[in-house]
Scaffold this active site. Sequence first.
Site, PDB file in Angstrom:
ATOM      1  N   CYS A  79       5.039   4.381  -4.108  1.00 23.43           N
ATOM      2  CA  CYS A  79       5.031   3.566  -5.338  1.00 23.43           C
ATOM      3  C   CYS A  79       3.899   4.018  -6.260  1.00 23.43           C
ATOM      4  O   CYS A  79       4.078   4.134  -7.473  1.00 23.43           O
ATOM      5  CB  CYS A  79       4.919   2.082  -4.996  1.00 23.43           C
ATOM      6  SG  CYS A  79       6.443   1.453  -4.243  1.00 23.43           S
TER       7      CYS A  79
ATOM      8  N   GLN B 146       0.823  -1.219   0.000  1.00 25.02           N
ATOM      9  CA  GLN B 146       0.000   0.000   0.000  1.00 25.02           C
ATOM     10  C   GLN B 146       0.858   1.271   0.000  1.00 25.02           C
ATOM     11  O   GLN B 146       0.449   2.304   0.537  1.00 25.02           O
ATOM     12  CB  GLN B 146      -0.972  -0.012   1.178  1.00 25.02           C
ATOM     13  CG  GLN B 146      -2.172  -0.912   0.951  1.00 25.02           C
ATOM     14  CD  GLN B 146      -2.997  -0.497  -0.284  1.00 25.02           C
ATOM     15  OE1 GLN B 146      -3.114   0.679  -0.620  1.00 25.02           O
ATOM     16  NE2 GLN B 146      -3.559  -1.478  -0.978  1.00 25.02           N
ATOM     17  N   SER B 147       2.027   1.204  -0.610  1.00 29.14           N
ATOM     18  CA  SER B 147       2.927   2.355  -0.619  1.00 29.14           C
ATOM     19  C   SER B 147       2.357   3.528  -1.428  1.00 29.14           C
ATOM     20  O   SER B 147       2.051   3.384  -2.616  1.00 29.14           O
ATOM     21  CB  SER B 147       4.271   1.925  -1.216  1.00 29.14           C
ATOM     22  OG  SER B 147       5.017   3.040  -1.622  1.00 29.14           O
ATOM     23  N   ASN B 148       2.259   4.683  -0.778  1.00 28.14           N
ATOM     24  CA  ASN B 148       1.863   5.903  -1.496  1.00 28.14           C
ATOM     25  C   ASN B 148       2.963   6.323  -2.460  1.00 28.14           C
ATOM     26  O   ASN B 148       2.705   6.827  -3.549  1.00 28.14           O
ATOM     27  CB  ASN B 148       1.618   7.044  -0.500  1.00 28.14           C
ATOM     28  CG  ASN B 148       0.453   6.753   0.420  1.00 28.14           C
ATOM     29  OD1 ASN B 148      -0.658   6.529  -0.041  1.00 28.14           O
ATOM     30  ND2 ASN B 148       0.706   6.718   1.720  1.00 28.14           N
TER      31      ASN B 148
END
Length: 339
Positions: free
Chosen positions: A79, A75-77
């Site tokens: 990325c 859930q990386s913002n």
Amino acid sequence: MRLLDLPRYPLAQLPTPLEEAPRLSAALGSFRILVKRDDLTGVALGGNKTRKLEYLLGDALAHGATVILTEGPVQSNHCRQTAAVAARAGLRCVLVLSSAEERPSPQGNLLLDHLFGPEIHLVRTREERARLLEQLAQERAERGERPYVIPTGGSTPVGAAAYVRAALELVQQLVERQVHPTRLFLASSTSGGTHAGLALGTKLLGDPFRIVGVAVEHDAATIRERVVALANETAATLGLAVRLAPADVLVDDRWIGPDYGVPDASTIEAMTLAARTEGLVLDPVYTGKALAGLIGHARAGEIEPGETVIFLHTGGAPALFAQAGELAHFFAAGDTVAS
Ligand SMILES: Cc1ncc(COP(=O)(O)O)c(C=O)c1O
């Protein structure tokens, strides 16, 4: 290289607004809250990473990159925003994402990642992520491509330089409005670029206010060490003589909750309070915890009546949708009235 000479690929809508939050202020006491809206940087649902990516993409293009590779939790913002800006710059993009689940739900940031069309590799652990990223970059180079690798969170000296610039932007807004804040609260992580850049920028400007980094993972000492080291690497990269000492970096690790990415009652209270007083959308991973820290300081009487406090909203709202199931139980059935 001096800040003005760093290659920058313009992406963000700047300056971001600095907004009064009168109803949130009134709910917490008799001090004033201003929200610096870095959730409104403008690309792919915004957030703090857009500022860093302006400089990272500038650097990548200056190096003739043809493909951007980066990594993060599923859930990386960072990325999500990297995939979007790579598309916008016409570069290929490879994401290596980690999840404990074999088939993570294609929700929130992961859903958006698919939309932006990068090549996505899914692994189980952080260690595997770093290994695979290195391997993929090497394979691309052997094929004649020019890979540009962005480490976790875009927190290199080039990425952190964006928050030195953000400190200048914020202080200019304060000067124009004749506002004299005493503290700024933000979410602080071991990636650390946002906190490091701001700490360096404000030190250069004579420390106009105290920065309180609210930890969202790890203990205060670990984050402080990382922020100081990155701030000083950034200073060296920008040819600045100033250096930070550990005493310059304040980190409060009382609001992490059960774990990174897992909210507790204080996170949910902060999220609902911001939403119900100011219509602000915070997230359960970063900004909800940062505001919980501000609320905690207010309730402990650490913020005096009449002070002005800044809350840096760093974005992250897509994570809300990824945690819909877990968050639902925090909202009482009484919130919904059957008819
Ligand atoms: C919404 C949000 N806030 C804060 C942070 C922390 O920023 P940094 O990586 O610069 O420590 C992140 C990092 O991913 C983020 O996505």
